[in-house]
Each structure stands twice: as C-alpha cells, then as structure tokens.
Design a protein around this motif. Sequence first.
Motif, PDB file in Angstrom:
ATOM      1  N   GLN A  62      -0.502  -5.432   6.361  1.00  0.00           N
ATOM      2  CA  GLN A  62      -1.254  -4.106   6.250  1.00  0.00           C
ATOM      3  C   GLN A  62      -2.281  -4.114   5.296  1.00  0.00           C
ATOM      4  N   SER A  63      -3.411  -3.310   5.228  1.00  0.00           N
ATOM      5  CA  SER A  63      -4.266  -3.063   4.437  1.00  0.00           C
ATOM      6  C   SER A  63      -3.478  -2.536   3.001  1.00  0.00           C
ATOM      7  N   PRO A  64      -3.611  -2.714   1.860  1.00  0.00           N
ATOM      8  CA  PRO A  64      -3.209  -2.095   0.642  1.00  0.00           C
ATOM      9  C   PRO A  64      -3.818  -0.759   0.622  1.00  0.00           C
ATOM     10  N   ILE A  65      -2.998   0.250   0.392  1.00  0.00           N
ATOM     11  CA  ILE A  65      -3.378   1.630  -0.109  1.00  0.00           C
ATOM     12  C   ILE A  65      -4.156   1.702  -1.459  1.00  0.00           C
ATOM     13  N   THR A  66      -3.493   0.928  -2.129  1.00  0.00           N
ATOM     14  CA  THR A  66      -3.955   0.800  -3.539  1.00  0.00           C
ATOM     15  C   THR A  66      -3.271  -0.444  -4.281  1.00  0.00           C
ATOM     16  N   SER A  67      -3.703  -0.684  -5.295  1.00  0.00           N
ATOM     17  CA  SER A  67      -3.484  -2.012  -5.938  1.00  0.00           C
ATOM     18  C   SER A  67      -3.066  -2.026  -7.433  1.00  0.00           C
TER      19      SER A  67
ATOM     20  N   PRO B 186       2.151  -0.005   1.423  1.00  0.00           N
ATOM     21  CA  PRO B 186       1.423  -1.289   1.170  1.00  0.00           C
ATOM     22  C   PRO B 186       0.766  -1.193  -0.279  1.00  0.00           C
ATOM     23  N   GLY B 188      -1.276  -3.866  -3.059  1.00  0.00           N
ATOM     24  CA  GLY B 188      -1.996  -5.038  -3.413  1.00  0.00           C
ATOM     25  C   GLY B 188      -1.552  -5.397  -4.871  1.00  0.00           C
ATOM     26  N   THR B 193      -0.647  -8.412  -0.076  1.00  0.00           N
ATOM     27  CA  THR B 193      -0.160  -6.798   0.223  1.00  0.00           C
ATOM     28  C   THR B 193       1.273  -6.941   0.163  1.00  0.00           C
TER      29      THR B 193
END
Lengths: 71, 277
Positions: A62-67, B186, B188, B193
Amino acid sequence: MRPVFLKVAATVLTIGATVASAVFVSSHVKNPAAPLQPSVLTGTSALGGAVVVGPLVQPTNQSPITSTYAS
Amino acid sequence: MRPEPAVVAHHFEAMGTACSLFAIGIPESRLFDGEQWVQQLASRFTRFSADSELSRLNARAGEWVEVSTELEAVLRAAGRAYEMSAGLVNAAVLPSMLAAGYTRTFKAGATTVVLGRARPAPALPAVLHVRLGSARIEPGAGVDLGGIAKGWMADRLCEVIGPNVVVNLGGDLRAAGAGPRGHGWPVGVAGLTLLLRNQGAATSSVRRRKWGGAHHLIDPRSGLPADTGLEEVSVVAAGGFEAEVVAKTALLLGPEVAPAYCAGHALAWWLDGRHDS
C-alpha cells in the motif's frame, strides 16, 4: 531393609532420568536450517541497507499515508 | 468487497516542524481539537520562549517550581528515557546545546558556536528532581525536552482523539487501531511501507537542524554534537516515545553496536551512516 530399598530406588531413578535426558537431547539436535529470529525481510542490517523488519510488523504494498522522517 | 472507510486528515505546523493527524470514524473537528492540544502543550514545553513553563523551570534552577500535570509527566518521561538508554538520551544536555549555538529556533538561525564551553552532561537524576506537582533543577543545569516531548505527545494524543488514528509530530508518530483496511496503518519507514497497529515510529538524524560544523543532536558523554559514524536511524517500537528513545540511543551507540541494540529493542529499524569511507 527399607533404607537400602530407598537408596536403590533413588539410584535407579537418577540413572533413568539421565539416560532419558541424553536420549531426548541427542534426538533433538539443532536444526541448521532453522530461520534466524527475528526474521529479516530483506538484506541485513548493514548501514544504508534494507529496513530490518521483525515478526510483529507487516510490510505492505500500500501507499503510505504518512512517514517517519528526520525533522 | 467493503469500501474502505473514509480517512479524515489535518496538517499543521507546530514545534518548528510539520505535523499530521489522520483518523477514521470521528468528525474532522476532533482533529482541529487535536491541533489545539498540540499547540498549547508545545507553547508550554518550548525552551525558545522565555515565558514558557519549561523556560520558567530552567530559569529558576535551585528552587522547587510548581509544574502542570503535563510537564510533570514529560519530565518523568525524560527520566524514563534516561534509564532506558543507560544515560544516552539525556535531557540535561541543554548547556551543551546552547554552546553549540542552538540558542533559538532553527528557523531564526544558530548563534555563535562556543564548543569550548561544552561539557559532558550531568546524570539527569542528579540534576532533575520531580515530585507530585513540582520539579527542581540543580543550579547550572538545564533541560531540553525536544524529541521526548514529541514522542510523548504523539502517544497521548492518540489516546485523546480516538481508537483509530495516526498522530505524526515531525516524524515522531504513533498509529493506533486497525487503520483503513483493518490490518494497520500504512506508514513509510526508510522507503518501505509497514502496517503499524498500536505501534510507534521515529527517526533520529544529524542531517537536519545542522549549521557550520555543528548540529542539534548532542552526545551527553562528550557534550559535543554526536559523531558516531551513524547519521540517521529510523525505528518502529511499541509507541512513539519508545521509538524516539530507541532511535536516538541507536544513533549515539554508533554502527558497531546499534544493530544488536536495535535487534533487542526495536520492531523494525534502518540505520544509515557516513558514506565517505
């Protein structure tokens, strides 16, 4: 008579436990193919290398929602 | 297949950095309340404002000073961080930070660097005493709450806002609940991820907030900006506060020891060092 019987019984019990332990250990030798713990997703922990991921965290596509990042 | 629940988001600036809140199942107004909570606590915990609660505590070294419940909790968290890191995460590095020129907000710029005045930091328990409703700092000492406060606030705000939420305060974050698809949020981490569920993440780095030959991350053993060979560490741990402590500790331990340390204290981690060798 009775003390002699107890001594013999204790000796037999000790020898029996020792033999049983030896049999158990020799039949459960270390499996050289066992995975390392914690499991490593990719690569090693070499500097600048891959993220090391333990078993309590799941990677995803999945694409990260935040990092997390340096601030 | 059930549609994913809507994620509400709110982004803002606080503590000199970008912050983001994400949640499911609550009105967006709760996130605005969350920002207010962050801004209010940030104004009390900053050392860059002379009238903040922390600045007043630092200014009255040698006296018992009444502190709020929240500041008392963060000061106690600083004590836990010191214990967890065997002294490497030491909030008593403030005098060395000032010697390194970090006397005002990073946006305002560093001032004169006088590293000759830097000294190894004192043991935190020897200079910071906390009791119910009050705290005391020994004369000559000072406390900076920095990342400890951000990690602590991320954890607390998750509890305040709701059960399914992510709080990211400048990279110190906490993810609570099952996230949009029920398996975690999810997040990063160093380009990968990961699904975080009731876990935290943080990054410690000497690549940001740097000036001249100095930067903001002080090694308490020397009192100087850290130079261990590691430059950036990202960590996933049980919470935002724990992740902050583990990431900073790993960076200060350096490349030889940090991998083993992270294997014992982190749920996931990434280490990056100097690339000049």
